[in-house]
Write an enzyme that holds these catalytic residues in place. Structure first.
Site, PDB file in Angstrom:
ATOM      1  N   MET A  73      46.149  46.372  33.837  1.00  0.00           N
ATOM      2  CA  MET A  73      46.613  46.420  32.455  1.00  0.00           C
ATOM      3  C   MET A  73      47.572  47.578  32.155  1.00  0.00           C
ATOM      4  O   MET A  73      47.679  48.008  31.016  1.00  0.00           O
ATOM      5  CB  MET A  73      45.397  46.490  31.510  1.00  0.00           C
ATOM      6  CG  MET A  73      44.484  45.285  31.607  1.00  0.00           C
ATOM      7  SD  MET A  73      45.340  43.707  31.369  1.00  0.00           S
ATOM      8  CE  MET A  73      45.551  43.740  29.584  1.00  0.00           C
ATOM      9  N   ARG A  74      48.272  48.056  33.165  1.00  0.00           N
ATOM     10  CA  ARG A  74      49.203  49.155  32.945  1.00  0.00           C
ATOM     11  C   ARG A  74      50.585  48.803  33.493  1.00  0.00           C
ATOM     12  O   ARG A  74      50.689  48.087  34.488  1.00  0.00           O
ATOM     13  CB  ARG A  74      48.733  50.420  33.671  1.00  0.00           C
ATOM     14  CG  ARG A  74      47.279  50.735  33.486  1.00  0.00           C
ATOM     15  CD  ARG A  74      47.002  52.151  33.874  1.00  0.00           C
ATOM     16  NE  ARG A  74      47.732  53.069  33.013  1.00  0.00           N
ATOM     17  CZ  ARG A  74      47.379  53.366  31.770  1.00  0.00           C
ATOM     18  NH1 ARG A  74      46.311  52.835  31.231  1.00  0.00           N
ATOM     19  NH2 ARG A  74      48.096  54.201  31.044  1.00  0.00           N
ATOM     20  N   LEU A  75      51.610  49.366  32.860  1.00  0.00           N
ATOM     21  CA  LEU A  75      52.961  49.215  33.398  1.00  0.00           C
ATOM     22  C   LEU A  75      53.103  50.101  34.630  1.00  0.00           C
ATOM     23  O   LEU A  75      52.537  51.194  34.684  1.00  0.00           O
ATOM     24  CB  LEU A  75      54.001  49.647  32.354  1.00  0.00           C
ATOM     25  CG  LEU A  75      54.272  48.674  31.209  1.00  0.00           C
ATOM     26  CD1 LEU A  75      55.274  49.298  30.242  1.00  0.00           C
ATOM     27  CD2 LEU A  75      54.797  47.353  31.739  1.00  0.00           C
ATOM     28  N   ILE A  76      53.874  49.642  35.597  1.00  0.00           N
ATOM     29  CA  ILE A  76      54.119  50.427  36.813  1.00  0.00           C
ATOM     30  C   ILE A  76      55.394  51.247  36.602  1.00  0.00           C
ATOM     31  O   ILE A  76      56.396  50.743  36.086  1.00  0.00           O
ATOM     32  CB  ILE A  76      54.286  49.478  38.024  1.00  0.00           C
ATOM     33  CG1 ILE A  76      53.035  48.609  38.216  1.00  0.00           C
ATOM     34  CG2 ILE A  76      54.610  50.258  39.290  1.00  0.00           C
ATOM     35  CD1 ILE A  76      51.766  49.335  38.571  1.00  0.00           C
ATOM     36  N   GLY A 121      38.466  40.452  37.631  1.00  0.00           N
ATOM     37  CA  GLY A 121      38.755  40.376  39.064  1.00  0.00           C
ATOM     38  C   GLY A 121      38.578  38.996  39.676  1.00  0.00           C
ATOM     39  O   GLY A 121      38.355  38.881  40.883  1.00  0.00           O
ATOM     40  N   SER A 122      38.740  37.946  38.873  1.00  0.00           N
ATOM     41  CA  SER A 122      38.587  36.612  39.485  1.00  0.00           C
ATOM     42  C   SER A 122      39.747  36.321  40.441  1.00  0.00           C
ATOM     43  O   SER A 122      39.564  35.649  41.462  1.00  0.00           O
ATOM     44  CB  SER A 122      38.466  35.520  38.415  1.00  0.00           C
ATOM     45  OG  SER A 122      39.680  35.337  37.735  1.00  0.00           O
ATOM     46  N   ASN A 123      40.927  36.834  40.138  1.00  0.00           N
ATOM     47  CA  ASN A 123      42.049  36.667  41.083  1.00  0.00           C
ATOM     48  C   ASN A 123      41.831  37.500  42.337  1.00  0.00           C
ATOM     49  O   ASN A 123      42.149  37.059  43.446  1.00  0.00           O
ATOM     50  CB  ASN A 123      43.374  37.012  40.411  1.00  0.00           C
ATOM     51  CG  ASN A 123      43.871  35.878  39.542  1.00  0.00           C
ATOM     52  OD1 ASN A 123      44.391  34.889  40.042  1.00  0.00           O
ATOM     53  ND2 ASN A 123      43.660  35.994  38.233  1.00  0.00           N
ATOM     54  N   HIS A 171      50.987  36.169  36.059  1.00  0.00           N
ATOM     55  CA  HIS A 171      50.901  36.176  34.592  1.00  0.00           C
ATOM     56  C   HIS A 171      50.595  34.751  34.103  1.00  0.00           C
ATOM     57  O   HIS A 171      51.216  33.790  34.571  1.00  0.00           O
ATOM     58  CB  HIS A 171      52.232  36.668  33.998  1.00  0.00           C
ATOM     59  CG  HIS A 171      52.183  36.809  32.513  1.00  0.00           C
ATOM     60  ND1 HIS A 171      51.582  37.888  31.895  1.00  0.00           N
ATOM     61  CD2 HIS A 171      52.615  35.996  31.534  1.00  0.00           C
ATOM     62  CE1 HIS A 171      51.667  37.728  30.585  1.00  0.00           C
ATOM     63  NE2 HIS A 171      52.292  36.590  30.333  1.00  0.00           N
ATOM     64  N   ASN A 227      53.152  40.491  40.661  1.00  0.00           N
ATOM     65  CA  ASN A 227      52.203  40.290  39.556  1.00  0.00           C
ATOM     66  C   ASN A 227      52.022  38.804  39.292  1.00  0.00           C
ATOM     67  O   ASN A 227      52.916  37.993  39.569  1.00  0.00           O
ATOM     68  CB  ASN A 227      52.750  40.972  38.288  1.00  0.00           C
ATOM     69  CG  ASN A 227      51.770  40.896  37.132  1.00  0.00           C
ATOM     70  OD1 ASN A 227      50.555  41.084  37.304  1.00  0.00           O
ATOM     71  ND2 ASN A 227      52.276  40.613  35.936  1.00  0.00           N
TER      72      ASN A 227
HETATM   73  C1  GRF Z   1      44.886  36.719  34.830  1.00  0.00           C
HETATM   74  O1  GRF Z   1      45.021  35.677  33.898  1.00  0.00           O
HETATM   75  C2  GRF Z   1      46.241  37.221  35.238  1.00  0.00           C
HETATM   76  O2  GRF Z   1      47.227  36.250  35.213  1.00  0.00           O
HETATM   77  C3  GRF Z   1      46.526  38.259  34.189  1.00  0.00           C
HETATM   78  O3  GRF Z   1      45.290  38.868  33.925  1.00  0.00           O
HETATM   79  C4  GRF Z   1      44.244  37.935  34.203  1.00  0.00           C
HETATM   80  C5  GRF Z   1      43.299  38.620  35.127  1.00  0.00           C
HETATM   81  O4  GRF Z   1      42.121  37.879  35.326  1.00  0.00           O
HETATM   82  N1  GRF Z   1      47.550  39.170  34.621  1.00  0.00           N
HETATM   83  P1  GRF Z   1      41.109  38.337  36.466  1.00  0.00           P
HETATM   84  O5  GRF Z   1      40.738  39.789  36.202  1.00  0.00           O
HETATM   85  O6  GRF Z   1      41.789  38.160  37.781  1.00  0.00           O
HETATM   86  O7  GRF Z   1      39.911  37.444  36.315  1.00  0.00           O
END
Ligand code: GRF
Length: 198
Positions: free
Chosen positions: A90-93, A12-14, A109, A107
């Site tokens: 981590m799942r497809l929508i 969850g850093s994002n 990536h 999303n």
């Molecule tokens: C990020 O690198 C994002 O691009 C990818 O999964 C990672 C999630 O990292 N989809 P965090 O959980 O937000 O730290």
């Protein structure tokens, strides 16, 4: 103020970057809900610390993806959520959410898509010995990291750079880019100067 739900399965850093940007007034959005498929992930702790409502649903407890998503959708509609922001989900929508939120599921990536979709994009880039990689923000479609690209930013891979270093730089880039591009989307501008491809 745009009402959003953030979907996360991991660290969850994002999510944290979005919480912080919203608190500082840099992101004109309210994170009304954090959705997770993974009980006990750190993203949920971050949501709780920020007093954001959470919805944790394990797919194994539902008979089908459409049932799983229908339960999520009910909550999204109740909260009048306008955009779904995936941040390490981590799942497809599937069609249930895609049809209700056309061009409203986004999303991030950690690669320059279409290169290195799917899991461990950073490891894939290192294994391929590329000299540059980056981050992509895109609309979600039914595929794995295949939707129309909204914005990309590149960074060079330093000679001999290890995974820890590259991961750190990519995450720092994500944390800067995601709030900025989401702000442009929510305020109707073109993200990153790129023309929307859809
Ligand atoms: C990020 O690198 C994002 O691009 C990818 O999964 C990672 C999630 O990292 N989809 P965090 O959980 O937000 O730290």
């Amino acid at each position: 103020m745009t009402k959003i739900a953030v979907f996360a399965s991991g660290q969850g850093s994002n999510l944290q970057a979005l919480i912080d940007a919203s608190a500082k007034g840099e992101l004109p959005a309210r994170i009304e809900l954090v959705v997770s498929d993974s009980r006990g992930c750190y993203a949920l702790t971050r949501a709780e610390e920020a007093a954001i409502e959470t919805l944790v649903l394990r797919p194994a407890d539902y008979g089908s993806r459409s049932h799983y998503e229908a339960v999520i959708l009910e909550k999204l509609l109740e909260l009048k959520i306008e955009y779904l922001v995936l941040a390490g989900f981590m799942r497809l929508i599937g069609p249930t959410l895609l049809e209700r939120y056309p061009e409203r599921i986004i999303n991030i990536h950690p690669s320059l898509l279409p290169l290195f979709p799917g899991k461990d994009a950073i490891g894939q880039a290192l294994a391929a010995e590329v000299t540059e990689t980056g981050v992509t923000i895109h609309y979600v479609d039914e595929g794995m990291d295949t939707g129309p690209i909204i914005a990309q930013e590149r960074i060079s891979v330093n000679p001999g750079e290890d995974r820890r270093s590259l991961e750190g730089r990519i995450h720092a880039l994500e944390h800067r880019l995601y709030p900025k591009v989401l702000k442009q989307i929510f305020t109707g501008g073109n993200a990153n100067g790129k023309t929307r491809t859809n």
